[in-house]
Scaffold this active site. Structure first.
Site, short mmCIF file in Angstrom:
data_model
loop_
_atom_site.label_atom_id
_atom_site.label_comp_id
_atom_site.label_asym_id
_atom_site.label_seq_id
_atom_site.Cartn_x
_atom_site.Cartn_y
_atom_site.Cartn_z
N ASN A 77 0.85 -1.19 0.00
CA ASN A 77 0.00 0.00 0.00
C ASN A 77 0.89 1.25 0.00
OD1 ASN A 77 -1.46 2.27 1.07
ND2 ASN A 77 -3.09 0.87 1.65
N HIS A 137 -5.41 3.84 -1.94
CA HIS A 137 -6.74 4.18 -1.44
C HIS A 137 -7.07 5.60 -1.86
CE1 HIS A 137 -9.53 4.34 2.39
NE2 HIS A 137 -10.15 4.71 1.28
N THR A 189 -7.09 6.63 9.96
CA THR A 189 -6.96 5.55 8.99
C THR A 189 -8.26 4.75 9.03
OG1 THR A 189 -5.62 3.64 8.32
CG2 THR A 189 -5.80 4.05 10.68
N THR A 190 -8.40 3.77 8.13
CA THR A 190 -9.65 3.01 8.07
C THR A 190 -9.92 2.31 9.41
OG1 THR A 190 -8.99 2.57 5.81
CG2 THR A 190 -10.97 1.45 6.59
N HIS A 224 -3.98 -4.46 7.58
CA HIS A 224 -4.12 -3.26 8.43
C HIS A 224 -3.30 -3.39 9.70
CE1 HIS A 224 -5.64 0.46 9.99
NE2 HIS A 224 -6.19 0.66 8.81
N GLY A 225 -2.38 -2.45 9.85
CA GLY A 225 -1.58 -2.38 11.07
C GLY A 225 -0.48 -3.43 11.15
N ASP A 280 -0.06 4.49 -0.07
CA ASP A 280 -0.74 5.73 0.35
C ASP A 280 0.20 6.71 1.06
OD1 ASP A 280 -3.02 4.53 -0.55
OD2 ASP A 280 -3.91 4.21 1.43
N HIS A 281 1.04 6.16 1.94
CA HIS A 281 1.80 7.08 2.79
C HIS A 281 3.03 7.64 2.11
CE1 HIS A 281 -1.18 6.83 5.75
NE2 HIS A 281 -1.08 5.51 5.82
N GLY A 308 1.08 -1.35 4.33
CA GLY A 308 1.53 -0.06 3.85
C GLY A 308 2.42 0.71 4.79
N HIS A 309 1.83 1.18 5.89
CA HIS A 309 2.52 2.15 6.76
C HIS A 309 3.88 1.67 7.22
CE1 HIS A 309 3.12 4.65 10.39
NE2 HIS A 309 2.54 5.57 9.65
N GLU A 312 -8.43 0.71 -3.35
CA GLU A 312 -9.30 0.74 -2.16
C GLU A 312 -10.19 1.95 -2.27
OE1 GLU A 312 -7.43 1.00 1.59
OE2 GLU A 312 -6.19 -0.75 1.24
N ARG A 372 -9.24 8.31 -1.25
CA ARG A 372 -10.24 8.69 -0.24
C ARG A 372 -11.07 9.86 -0.74
NH1 ARG A 372 -8.86 6.65 5.22
NH2 ARG A 372 -10.63 7.92 5.84
N ARG A 413 -6.75 12.89 0.82
CA ARG A 413 -5.67 13.32 1.72
C ARG A 413 -4.31 12.79 1.29
NH1 ARG A 413 -7.22 10.06 7.21
NH2 ARG A 413 -9.21 11.10 6.83
N GLU A 462 -11.27 -9.12 2.70
CA GLU A 462 -10.02 -8.76 3.36
C GLU A 462 -10.34 -8.62 4.83
OE1 GLU A 462 -7.43 -5.84 1.57
OE2 GLU A 462 -6.62 -5.28 3.53
#
Ligand code: PXP
Length: 240
Positions: free
Chosen positions: A11, A47, A104-105, A194-195, A13-14, A216-217, A74, A49, A53, A155
């Site tokens: 991911n 993603h 975040t989601t 996630h996470g 995104d960041h 991702g992060h 996403e 959004r 953002r 997911e």
């Protein structure tokens, strides 16, 4: 699917978050993608959004032709996003809940509360040749509802697992394992994410029938020290 065959969706995104913090042209998202793929990414997740953002519309359209692995878009299940997805035609779309004020989601999609609407969205995306996945909590009622709306993929939200420790984490892991088995028995493909990071990923590999993890992060954060290619390669080692 056995351990070692789990795909890694990276991911990005960041990476876009860093760019949007100053509205600079860098970091170049095309290069981020090619470096992630060089490190072994099996797919690129982004993603778009509602509040734009991090990922922008231009990123989605530009990267469509640059991603060599596969694109997983996403998005919220809104008409605006469905229209964009049907134009872009990513290989995969993951439907997620979205709140403007969240960092975040948070939590999975409430499938039970909107089965008719999600059936329509899934149908429109499927008509465009897109494989739809739905991001949900490891909850058996929600999994049954996904099977009913004929989305082929779930997911599982691993956020609670990631954010807890000790016995609570063990319980959540058990919930994820039960959910993955149940979903597989209903004929669903099982992804998760996630996470997840380099430390907490190990026990997640115990999930049966796991097809793909979206991370991702932690990868983007690790990339600050070693570069994105290496950060992805290190996560691939964790997955194997
Ligand atoms: N999967 C879904 C559905 C997500 O919404 C996110 C966060 O955008 C991720 C995976 C990746 O989460 P993280 O950035 O915490 O690895």
């Amino acid at each position: 699917m056995g351990v070692g065959l789990i795909k890694l969706g990276v991911n990005i995104d960041h990476a876009a978050t860093i760019r949007q913090a100053r509205f600079t042209p860098y970091p170049d998202m095309v290069r981020i993608v090619s470096e992630a793929e060089a490190g072994g990414a099996d797919g690129i997740t982004l993603h778009l959004r509602e509040d734009r953002r991090h990922i922008q519309d231009d990123d989605v359209f530009t990267l469509r032709t640059k991603i060599k692995s596969k694109m997983n878009l996403e998005m919220a299940a809104t008409d605006e996003m469905v229209e964009i997805a049907c134009k872009v035609k990513p290989e995969d779309c993951c439907l997620v809940p979205e709140k403007r004020e969240e960092l975040t989601t948070e939590g999975g999609l409430d499938v039970l509360g909107q089965q008719a609407r999600l059936t329509d969205v899934c149908h429109r995306l499927k008509e465009a040749g897109i494989e739809v996945s739905i991001f949900i909590e490891p909850d058996l009622e929600h999994i049954t509802a996904v099977a009913e709306i004929a989305a082929p993929v779930i997911e599982l939200h691993t956020g609670t697992y990631a954010n807890t420790k000790g016995e609570e984490r063990d319980q959540e892991l058990h919930r994820l394992i039960t959910a993955a088995e149940y979903a597989h028995n209903l004929g669903l493909i099982v992804n998760a994410g996630h996470g997840l990071d380099y430390e907490n990923i190990g026990p997640i590999l115990l999930l049966p029938h796991l097809n793909e993890l979206n991370i991702g992060h932690s990868i983007i954060a690790r990339a600050l020290f070693v570069g994105i290619r290496q950060a992805v390669a290190e996560m691939k080692v964790c997955l194997s």
